[in-house]
Design an enzyme around this catalytic site. Sequence first.
Site, PDB file in Angstrom:
ATOM      1  CG  ASP A  51      -7.100  -3.673  -3.003  1.00  0.00           C
ATOM      2  OD1 ASP A  51      -7.878  -2.908  -2.403  1.00  0.00           O
ATOM      3  OD2 ASP A  51      -5.872  -3.821  -3.118  1.00  0.00           O
ATOM      4  CG  HIS A  73      -5.297  -2.754   0.142  1.00  0.00           C
ATOM      5  ND1 HIS A  73      -5.062  -2.347  -1.108  1.00  0.00           N
ATOM      6  CD2 HIS A  73      -4.773  -1.829   1.179  1.00  0.00           C
ATOM      7  CE1 HIS A  73      -3.971  -1.250  -0.946  1.00  0.00           C
ATOM      8  NE2 HIS A  73      -3.972  -1.163   0.337  1.00  0.00           N
ATOM      9  CB  SER A  83      -0.906   0.093   1.322  1.00  0.00           C
ATOM     10  OG  SER A  83      -2.143   0.970   0.883  1.00  0.00           O
TER      11      SER A  83
END
Length: 344
Positions: A295, A323, A168
């Site tokens: 996601d 995610h 991320s």
Amino acid sequence: MGNRFICMSKKETKENGSRSKRVNRSQRKLLADDEFLHRQALSMAIHQHQLSQRFDGSMSRRINGSTSSRRTTLPDSVIKQVPENLDNLTTKKFILIHGEGFGAWCWYKTFALLEEVGLLPTTFDLKGSGIDLTDSNSVTTLAEYSKPLIDYLQSLPEDEKVILVGHSTGGACVSYALEHFPEKVSKAIFICATMVSNDQRPFDVFTEELGSAEDFMQQSKFMIHGNGKDQLPTGFMFEKEQMKGLYFNQSPAKDVALAMVSMRPIPLGPIMEKLSLSPEKYGTGRRFFIQTLDDRALSPDVQEKLVRENPPEGVFKIKGSDHCPFFSKPTSLHKILVEIAQIP
């Protein structure tokens, strides 16, 4: 340097009977209680993982434009075998960099799986994350946020390289490291991450889900004003139900429970900072991207746009992953990490 996986508790000072000391003891007790709860949840999650390891989904890969897909189910005995050619790898060290709100704790499955095949994972809390005691409101730059990673890279022997893995917004830390220490990075792996281009902010990647940075800062109910309501926001944190929907829509309940007691507020400054990335340094790095196809925080379309606009050397996809593939598809993620390590 940051906390490597799990830190030891701080030694408590002696009592002196004063009111201030009693307050300090009370604060330390709250911290100790939080850390105990975190460790207890982590211990339960690790135990559950050890009881239930098995291949967990399908993957597809694309290297230099070619695409192939496969779906396989393997017994545990095959998964746990050490590939013979891993012994000959020149780079065995994996540095696992967590994303926004997370900490070193989120990598426990990946950490264990890499160790099982003889690789050398390291992970730590970025500034103001995990059980690092820095107030997240005081972390205002990407350099400060990434300091544990930068300190680690600076401490490496001159001829040693590592494989960086960023999740991320941890991808921005990886990009920052590639720009400042290209000679220390053998490969850089971005897991549904902010693989930004030059002069782009990590937050820009999330505008499809969160809106423009300006609107988000002015209107979002998740903003934290660490310097007072009349000052610019210093961080943000989603409500638990929103976090579950954005990050953990395919993750096991025990891992979601671990996250709910471990997530921290997200420093705003580092993700609003534009990165300066040069073709001479960042541009020479070997980058790989892992897409997560279920996601909701960073949609597959946005991830596809990232790799189209800033093409890496290879692209891998994990079907059925939210995610957080280190929770929802840990074995698929592990197999991809090992495969990338083996690419000449």
